[in-house]
Design an enzyme around this catalytic site. Structure first.
Site, PDB file in Angstrom:
ATOM      1  N   CYS A  15    -125.813  49.521  36.145  1.00 17.53           N
ATOM      2  CA  CYS A  15    -126.024  48.193  36.713  1.00 17.53           C
ATOM      3  C   CYS A  15    -124.738  47.492  37.127  1.00 17.53           C
ATOM      4  O   CYS A  15    -123.654  47.836  36.682  1.00 17.53           O
ATOM      5  CB  CYS A  15    -126.713  47.274  35.702  1.00 17.53           C
ATOM      6  SG  CYS A  15    -128.232  47.918  35.046  1.00 17.53           S
ATOM      7  N   GLY A  41    -125.515  50.443  41.383  1.00 11.69           N
ATOM      8  CA  GLY A  41    -126.952  50.659  41.200  1.00 11.69           C
ATOM      9  C   GLY A  41    -127.665  50.539  42.525  1.00 11.69           C
ATOM     10  O   GLY A  41    -127.468  49.550  43.237  1.00 11.69           O
ATOM     11  N   ASN A 115    -125.760  44.348  32.278  1.00 12.39           N
ATOM     12  CA  ASN A 115    -125.272  45.684  32.609  1.00 12.39           C
ATOM     13  C   ASN A 115    -124.957  46.365  31.288  1.00 12.39           C
ATOM     14  O   ASN A 115    -124.232  45.808  30.472  1.00 12.39           O
ATOM     15  CB  ASN A 115    -123.999  45.547  33.464  1.00 12.39           C
ATOM     16  CG  ASN A 115    -123.224  46.849  33.571  1.00 12.39           C
ATOM     17  OD1 ASN A 115    -123.808  47.932  33.546  1.00 12.39           O
ATOM     18  ND2 ASN A 115    -121.917  46.750  33.691  1.00 12.39           N
ATOM     19  N   GLY A 116    -125.514  47.531  31.060  1.00 13.25           N
ATOM     20  CA  GLY A 116    -125.199  48.239  29.822  1.00 13.25           C
ATOM     21  C   GLY A 116    -126.446  48.568  29.033  1.00 13.25           C
ATOM     22  O   GLY A 116    -127.569  48.452  29.526  1.00 13.25           O
ATOM     23  N   TYR A 256    -114.383  57.034  37.807  1.00 10.63           N
ATOM     24  CA  TYR A 256    -115.485  57.234  38.756  1.00 10.63           C
ATOM     25  C   TYR A 256    -116.307  55.991  39.117  1.00 10.63           C
ATOM     26  O   TYR A 256    -116.580  55.746  40.275  1.00 10.63           O
ATOM     27  CB  TYR A 256    -116.424  58.308  38.186  1.00 10.63           C
ATOM     28  CG  TYR A 256    -117.684  58.519  38.986  1.00 10.63           C
ATOM     29  CD1 TYR A 256    -117.642  59.154  40.218  1.00 10.63           C
ATOM     30  CD2 TYR A 256    -118.915  58.077  38.507  1.00 10.63           C
ATOM     31  CE1 TYR A 256    -118.797  59.345  40.973  1.00 10.63           C
ATOM     32  CE2 TYR A 256    -120.078  58.269  39.246  1.00 10.63           C
ATOM     33  CZ  TYR A 256    -120.011  58.900  40.474  1.00 10.63           C
ATOM     34  OH  TYR A 256    -121.145  59.075  41.200  1.00 10.63           O
TER      35      TYR A 256
END
Ligand code: SF4
Length: 477
Positions: A15, A41, A115-116, A256
């Protein structure tokens, strides 16, 4: 972020979030903040805006630009907004799990996205359900909303603090509530969250690239375990998790996930990736004629490798930037068709050459094998694979979609077995020391669990889930 390769052969950040407080163009800015973070995302996106009383929401499946048009943005009135882009595993990617979530509770409206992963969410959810709570989704965010709603604390920051103290995992939260925008980062600061200013308005985002697009200035990272409460004319910092939170930021963001033009912990991601390439060239040199990146995230380390080794850099693999999610596959099977859709070798450059191929990681190894095969078929005399991260041997539990550990190539094979399996003439990964030297940050303040197996949110302990829960959680995903 790297080319969208075989969906199951790469780690995926789940996310990205964006929030703005007190701006006449809150919906437009949130749209742009999400647009800039689309790489975090691509399966769904949502925006909620409010004037402090009524909440206006639009969520949908797909890319930000496909979900939001002028008509939808026009409906999202109010000077405060939060938004979310989501990647998820196929089992729970439906609209009901799109964030942000909005609810009415005893103190008015509340909207939230994160997010997470909250690793103890299944356990908390079970407890809440036993006490009568009803859930609309399978998202962790809804668990948190229930915890806030059930709190008896007198003020909103106290209610949110009480809820956050019950959570374990790696997460960055945005909350719109009672004319406030709140940003919270887990105690280890595993997932990123940055604070910025646009004229007199505060903004929050997963990455600074969102600020660049809207012309906002980066102010600072939200600290691990910090809760920033933004309201009219003020920003207050709380430490609901105590003052002893130690950072364990996700080092894979440098390798990345993050966009190369973003700054994490004060470090430019492009520079970190480039330096990893320099370290790789020093640690694992190769006799070769060309250095070729696997685009996109292989490009900066390949440039660093080329500079440090003196071997010319060439774009020997060309990426098709316009690959959609669906395509028609010819009935007669074409070798390595999926990879060829996205990458094509430049034969003129490759034929007869000894090639150093630089990629960011090897997950299951299937894509690496296909790329090596493709480059070999294009006439490469030798292929020396260099990877800009250590071997990925373990699953992530903190908001990154990874295969089970036993599906990871490096978990099952030693270096020589991996080399043979992907068909390269040599294979080398950057060392932990080289990676952290390149990033310029100490290892002890980062999470590298997917490489090392050392999980910062401890497997045992009062605030941590038990190993069995982590395993169950992973299986569920
Ligand atoms: Fe990042 Fe890997 Fe840690 Fe997950 S396990 S937070 S991907 S470093």
């Amino acid at each position: 972020m790297s080319v969208e390769r075989d969906k199951n052969d790469h780690f995926h950040d789940e996310c990205g979030v964006f929030g703005v407080f007190d701006h006449p163009e809150a919906a437009n800015l949130t749209y742009l903040g999400l647009y800039a973070q689309q790489h975090r995302g691509q399966e769904s996106a949502g925006i909620v805006c409010t004037d402090g009383h009524s909440f206006h929401s639009h969520r949908g499946m797909g890319l930000v630009a496909d979900i939001f048009h002028k008509s939808e943005i026009k409906e999202l009135t109010g000077r405060h907004g939060i938004g979310h882009v989501r990647y998820s595993t196929s089992g729970d990617s439906g609209l009901r799990n799109c964030q942000p979530f909005s609810f009415e509770y005893a103190h008015g409206g509340i909207s939230m996205c994160h997010n997470g992963n909250i690793v103890n969410a299944p356990e908390l959810r079970k407890q809440l359900e036993q006490q009568g709570s009803i859930f609309q989704s399978t998202s962790d965010t809804e668990v948190l909303i229930h915890l806030v709603a059930r709190s008896k604390a007198a003020t909103m920051p106290e209610r949110l603090s009480e809820a956050v103290r019950q959570l374990a995992g790696g997460f960055s939260l945005l909350v719109l509530v009672e004319k406030r925008l709140v940003g919270v980062r887990d105690r280890d600061g595993i997932r990123p969250l940055v604070l910025g200013k646009l004229d007199n308005s505060w903004v929050l985002a997963s990455e600074t690239c969102a600020f660049d697009l809207i012309g906002a200035k980066y102010v600072r990272d939200v600290e691990p375990g910090e809760m920033v409460v933004i309201e009219e004319n003020s920003l207050t910092s709380y430490k609901p998790l105590g003052n002893d939170c130690k950072p364990h930021f996700c080092v894979f963001e440098y390798v990345y996930f993050a966009r190369p033009d973003s700054t994490l912990e004060g470090v430019n991601v492009y520079k970190a990736r480039y330096q990893i390439g320099v370290e790789l060239a020093k640690e694992s040199p190769a006799e070769a004629d060309l250095v070729i990146p696997v685009p996109d995230s292989g490009v900066p380390p390949a440039m660093g490798f080329a500079e440090a080794s003196g071997i010319p850099f060439q774009m020997g693999l060309i990426r098709n930037h316009y690959v959609g999610r669906t395509f028609i596959e010819p009935k007669q099977s074409i070798r390595n068709f999926g990879v060829k859709l996205k990458l094509n070798p430049n034969r003129e450059l490759i034929r007869g050459k000894r090639v150093v191929l630089v990629d960011d990681s090897i997950v299951r190894g299937t894509t690496s094998r296909k790329i090596v095969e493709m480059v070999r078929a294009a006439g490469a005399a030798e292929i020396h694979m260099r990877i800009s991260s250590p071997p990925t041997k373990h699953s992530c539990f903190y908001g990154v979609d990874t295969p089970d550990a036993d599906e990871l190539m490096a978990n099952k094979m030693d270096l020589e077995e991996m080399r043979k399996a992907i068909g390269a003439d040599s294979l080398a990964f950057v060392s932990f020391e080289g990676m952290y030297r390149a990033v310029g940050k100490p290892r002890e303040s980062h999470c590298d669990a997917c490489f090392s197996g050392v999980y910062p949110v401890a497997i045992e302990g009062p605030r941590s889930p038990q190993l069995s829960l982590l395993k169950t959680f992973n299986k569920k995903r």
